[in-house]
Design a protein around this motif. Sequence first.
Motif, PDB file in Angstrom:
ATOM      1  N   ASP A   5       0.243   3.597  23.150  1.00  0.00           N
ATOM      2  CA  ASP A   5       1.134   2.709  22.416  1.00  0.00           C
ATOM      3  C   ASP A   5       0.644   2.577  20.987  1.00  0.00           C
ATOM      4  OD1 ASP A   5       2.684   2.133  24.689  1.00  0.00           O
ATOM      5  OD2 ASP A   5       1.321   0.533  25.290  1.00  0.00           O
ATOM      6  N   ILE A   6       1.594   2.397  20.085  1.00  0.00           N
ATOM      7  CA  ILE A   6       1.283   2.184  18.674  1.00  0.00           C
ATOM      8  C   ILE A   6       1.956   0.882  18.250  1.00  0.00           C
ATOM      9  CG2 ILE A   6       1.574   3.066  16.322  1.00  0.00           C
ATOM     10  CD1 ILE A   6       1.961   5.869  17.603  1.00  0.00           C
ATOM     11  N   SER A   7       1.228   0.056  17.546  1.00  0.00           N
ATOM     12  CA  SER A   7       1.799  -1.169  16.994  1.00  0.00           C
ATOM     13  C   SER A   7       1.227  -1.366  15.599  1.00  0.00           C
ATOM     14  CB  SER A   7       1.462  -2.370  17.882  1.00  0.00           C
ATOM     15  OG  SER A   7       2.092  -3.522  17.386  1.00  0.00           O
ATOM     16  N   ILE A   8       2.102  -1.342  14.606  1.00  0.00           N
ATOM     17  CA  ILE A   8       1.694  -1.491  13.211  1.00  0.00           C
ATOM     18  C   ILE A   8       2.586  -2.546  12.567  1.00  0.00           C
ATOM     19  CG2 ILE A   8       1.479  -0.343  10.976  1.00  0.00           C
ATOM     20  CD1 ILE A   8       1.268   2.325  12.531  1.00  0.00           C
ATOM     21  N   ASN A   9       1.976  -3.489  11.890  1.00  0.00           N
ATOM     22  CA  ASN A   9       2.719  -4.513  11.158  1.00  0.00           C
ATOM     23  C   ASN A   9       2.095  -4.688   9.786  1.00  0.00           C
ATOM     24  OD1 ASN A   9       4.703  -5.686  13.151  1.00  0.00           O
ATOM     25  ND2 ASN A   9       2.812  -5.798  14.329  1.00  0.00           N
ATOM     26  N   TYR A  10       2.946  -4.841   8.787  1.00  0.00           N
ATOM     27  CA  TYR A  10       2.471  -5.034   7.428  1.00  0.00           C
ATOM     28  C   TYR A  10       3.419  -5.998   6.728  1.00  0.00           C
ATOM     29  CZ  TYR A  10       1.263  -4.176   2.571  1.00  0.00           C
ATOM     30  OH  TYR A  10       0.890  -4.355   1.264  1.00  0.00           O
ATOM     31  N   GLY A  11       2.866  -6.937   5.996  1.00  0.00           N
ATOM     32  CA  GLY A  11       3.670  -7.889   5.246  1.00  0.00           C
ATOM     33  C   GLY A  11       3.149  -8.064   3.840  1.00  0.00           C
ATOM     34  N   MET A  12       4.070  -8.442   2.934  1.00  0.00           N
ATOM     35  CA  MET A  12       3.684  -8.653   1.531  1.00  0.00           C
ATOM     36  C   MET A  12       4.694  -9.580   0.877  1.00  0.00           C
ATOM     37  SD  MET A  12       4.794  -5.033  -0.111  1.00  0.00           S
ATOM     38  CE  MET A  12       6.489  -4.516  -0.161  1.00  0.00           C
ATOM     39  N   PRO A  13       4.273 -10.272  -0.180  1.00  0.00           N
ATOM     40  CA  PRO A  13       5.224 -11.078  -0.937  1.00  0.00           C
ATOM     41  C   PRO A  13       6.221 -10.163  -1.651  1.00  0.00           C
ATOM     42  CG  PRO A  13       2.950 -11.555  -1.587  1.00  0.00           C
ATOM     43  CD  PRO A  13       2.914 -10.389  -0.675  1.00  0.00           C
ATOM     44  N   PHE A  14       7.484 -10.617  -1.715  1.00  0.00           N
ATOM     45  CA  PHE A  14       8.509  -9.801  -2.357  1.00  0.00           C
ATOM     46  C   PHE A  14       9.663 -10.694  -2.796  1.00  0.00           C
ATOM     47  CE2 PHE A  14      12.298  -7.043  -2.140  1.00  0.00           C
ATOM     48  CZ  PHE A  14      11.911  -6.052  -3.024  1.00  0.00           C
ATOM     49  N   MET A  15       9.990 -10.659  -4.071  1.00  0.00           N
ATOM     50  CA  MET A  15      11.124 -11.400  -4.636  1.00  0.00           C
ATOM     51  C   MET A  15      11.183 -12.849  -4.122  1.00  0.00           C
ATOM     52  SD  MET A  15      14.059  -8.418  -4.703  1.00  0.00           S
ATOM     53  CE  MET A  15      15.326  -9.606  -5.061  1.00  0.00           C
ATOM     54  N   GLN A  16      10.137 -13.591  -4.307  1.00  0.00           N
ATOM     55  CA  GLN A  16      10.021 -15.005  -3.938  1.00  0.00           C
ATOM     56  C   GLN A  16      10.166 -15.256  -2.437  1.00  0.00           C
ATOM     57  OE1 GLN A  16      13.126 -16.088  -6.478  1.00  0.00           O
ATOM     58  NE2 GLN A  16      11.867 -16.050  -8.318  1.00  0.00           N
ATOM     59  N   GLY A  17       9.929 -14.219  -1.651  1.00  0.00           N
ATOM     60  CA  GLY A  17       9.970 -14.333  -0.203  1.00  0.00           C
ATOM     61  C   GLY A  17       8.887 -13.457   0.393  1.00  0.00           C
ATOM     62  N   SER A  18       9.071 -13.074   1.636  1.00  0.00           N
ATOM     63  CA  SER A  18       8.108 -12.174   2.270  1.00  0.00           C
ATOM     64  C   SER A  18       8.853 -11.003   2.900  1.00  0.00           C
ATOM     65  CB  SER A  18       7.273 -12.906   3.325  1.00  0.00           C
ATOM     66  OG  SER A  18       8.065 -13.281   4.421  1.00  0.00           O
ATOM     67  N   LEU A  19       8.266  -9.829   2.735  1.00  0.00           N
ATOM     68  CA  LEU A  19       8.817  -8.598   3.275  1.00  0.00           C
ATOM     69  C   LEU A  19       7.831  -8.077   4.314  1.00  0.00           C
ATOM     70  CD1 LEU A  19      11.123  -6.491   2.989  1.00  0.00           C
ATOM     71  CD2 LEU A  19       9.689  -5.343   1.285  1.00  0.00           C
ATOM     72  N   ARG A  20       8.342  -7.796   5.514  1.00  0.00           N
ATOM     73  CA  ARG A  20       7.483  -7.304   6.594  1.00  0.00           C
ATOM     74  C   ARG A  20       8.061  -6.027   7.174  1.00  0.00           C
ATOM     75  NH1 ARG A  20       7.687 -12.755   9.568  1.00  0.00           N
ATOM     76  NH2 ARG A  20       9.091 -11.463  10.747  1.00  0.00           N
ATOM     77  N   PHE A  21       7.153  -5.138   7.548  1.00  0.00           N
ATOM     78  CA  PHE A  21       7.516  -3.896   8.207  1.00  0.00           C
ATOM     79  C   PHE A  21       6.787  -3.860   9.544  1.00  0.00           C
ATOM     80  CE2 PHE A  21       7.564  -3.187   3.670  1.00  0.00           C
ATOM     81  CZ  PHE A  21       8.779  -2.548   3.465  1.00  0.00           C
ATOM     82  N   GLY A  22       7.439  -3.345  10.548  1.00  0.00           N
ATOM     83  CA  GLY A  22       6.792  -3.250  11.847  1.00  0.00           C
ATOM     84  C   GLY A  22       7.223  -2.005  12.599  1.00  0.00           C
ATOM     85  N   LEU A  23       6.287  -1.446  13.340  1.00  0.00           N
ATOM     86  CA  LEU A  23       6.563  -0.288  14.182  1.00  0.00           C
ATOM     87  C   LEU A  23       5.894  -0.514  15.532  1.00  0.00           C
ATOM     88  CD1 LEU A  23       7.477   2.727  14.597  1.00  0.00           C
ATOM     89  CD2 LEU A  23       5.162   3.337  13.861  1.00  0.00           C
ATOM     90  N   ASN A  24       6.669  -0.360  16.583  1.00  0.00           N
ATOM     91  CA  ASN A  24       6.151  -0.376  17.946  1.00  0.00           C
ATOM     92  C   ASN A  24       6.649   0.893  18.614  1.00  0.00           C
ATOM     93  OD1 ASN A  24       4.853  -3.044  18.168  1.00  0.00           O
ATOM     94  ND2 ASN A  24       6.913  -3.762  17.688  1.00  0.00           N
ATOM     95  N   ALA A  25       5.746   1.643  19.208  1.00  0.00           N
ATOM     96  CA  ALA A  25       6.130   2.910  19.820  1.00  0.00           C
ATOM     97  C   ALA A  25       5.298   3.159  21.068  1.00  0.00           C
ATOM     98  CB  ALA A  25       5.925   4.059  18.833  1.00  0.00           C
ATOM     99  N   THR A  26       5.921   3.842  22.006  1.00  0.00           N
ATOM    100  CA  THR A  26       5.230   4.321  23.200  1.00  0.00           C
ATOM    101  C   THR A  26       5.424   5.823  23.264  1.00  0.00           C
ATOM    102  OG1 THR A  26       5.542   2.261  24.412  1.00  0.00           O
ATOM    103  CG2 THR A  26       5.143   4.234  25.727  1.00  0.00           C
ATOM    104  N   LYS A  27       4.333   6.548  23.394  1.00  0.00           N
ATOM    105  CA  LYS A  27       4.352   8.008  23.484  1.00  0.00           C
ATOM    106  C   LYS A  27       3.795   8.394  24.850  1.00  0.00           C
ATOM    107  CE  LYS A  27       3.897  12.416  22.039  1.00  0.00           C
ATOM    108  NZ  LYS A  27       3.875  13.225  23.238  1.00  0.00           N
ATOM    109  N   LEU A  28       4.636   8.965  25.688  1.00  0.00           N
ATOM    110  CA  LEU A  28       4.165   9.494  26.970  1.00  0.00           C
ATOM    111  C   LEU A  28       3.698  10.921  26.758  1.00  0.00           C
ATOM    112  CD1 LEU A  28       6.742   8.386  29.719  1.00  0.00           C
ATOM    113  CD2 LEU A  28       4.407   7.599  29.377  1.00  0.00           C
ATOM    114  N   GLU A  29       2.539  11.237  27.266  1.00  0.00           N
ATOM    115  CA  GLU A  29       2.028  12.602  27.137  1.00  0.00           C
ATOM    116  C   GLU A  29       2.145  13.380  28.436  1.00  0.00           C
ATOM    117  OE1 GLU A  29      -1.840  12.038  25.219  1.00  0.00           O
ATOM    118  OE2 GLU A  29      -0.779  12.679  23.421  1.00  0.00           O
ATOM    119  N   LYS A  30       2.131  12.668  29.549  1.00  0.00           N
ATOM    120  CA  LYS A  30       2.417  13.322  30.824  1.00  0.00           C
ATOM    121  C   LYS A  30       2.957  12.284  31.800  1.00  0.00           C
ATOM    122  CE  LYS A  30      -2.099  13.145  33.081  1.00  0.00           C
ATOM    123  NZ  LYS A  30      -3.173  13.890  33.697  1.00  0.00           N
ATOM    124  N   PHE A  31       3.777  12.754  32.690  1.00  0.00           N
ATOM    125  CA  PHE A  31       4.400  11.918  33.713  1.00  0.00           C
ATOM    126  C   PHE A  31       4.422  12.777  34.969  1.00  0.00           C
ATOM    127  CE2 PHE A  31       8.086   9.672  35.653  1.00  0.00           C
ATOM    128  CZ  PHE A  31       7.618   8.373  35.543  1.00  0.00           C
TER     129      PHE A  31
END
Length: 181
Positions: A5-31
């Motif tokens: 699993d991958i989980s990445i979150n990033y936030g920063m101030p932007f135009m008098q507010g807050s801007l956030r980016f997020g990624l959540n992913a699941t990668k199966l390599e074998k089943f």
Amino acid sequence: TAGFDISINYGMPFMQGSLRFGLNATKLEKFKFTETIMDGVVIKPAENRLGKLNFATVGSAAAEWRTNFHVNYARDIHNVRLAFNYISGVDDYRYINSDGSLNEALLTVDGQVSTFGARGDHWLTADLHYNVALPGDSTFRFSINNLADEEPPASRQELGYDPRIGNPLMRTFELGFQKRF
């Protein structure tokens, strides 16, 4: 089953507010399914079912990737989020030869070959959400799900799609109001 699993979150101030980016992913390599043995005789060998529909098993469709990426902007009482959802396609193993080609004999009805749902398409949707905090500890919400009005990937099942992967509702609009007491 093996993957990560991958989980990445990033936030920063932007135009008098807050801007956030997020990624959540699941990668199966074998089943991998173990071999099926009856009375000491192997009736079905072990196999890797990654990227397969797994129709007649207890396991669900084994998409290699399931991801969600979002961009969120919040300022004062307003919040806007754009979310992208992706599920990689799965092939219906019932119609795929061991070399990966389609088994046209199984896909032929009345002399016509129909590849509907034999090879699963990837599914990408985008959702837009808006929330505003109102006086009196209340919230108003508006959402558009599946902005591009994408149909779920075709699947050779009763409903024509796999409910574990797709949503038949296509584009939907939601309104909500919440009051906390």
